[in-house]
Design an enzyme around this catalytic site. Sequence first.
Site: not given
Length: 77
Positions: A36, A49
Site C-alpha cells: 500500500s 498499518y
Amino acid sequence: MGPNDRHQYKGVLNTTAGVLPFMIKQKSGHVVNTSSIAGLKVFPGLSVYSATKHADTALSDGMRMEFCQPRRYVGKI
C-alpha cells in the site's frame, strides 16, 4: 492497534516462507505481495498499518535481491 493489525505482516511472512522452499527446489515460481502507499507514507491513525505495509515492501525488496534468478520472481503491487 486494531484486531487485524497484528496479523497483517504475519500472513505475508508465513505464506512466503511456505512457498519459498518449493520455488527454490523447482527453480521457478512467482511471489507477488500486495502492499500500500501507506508503506511509503504514514497517515494519522494508521501508524501500525503503515508499519506492516513497510515491512511487506522491505520483505519483497530483500527477497528480490536474495532469491530472484531466471524463472524465479518476486514482485509487489
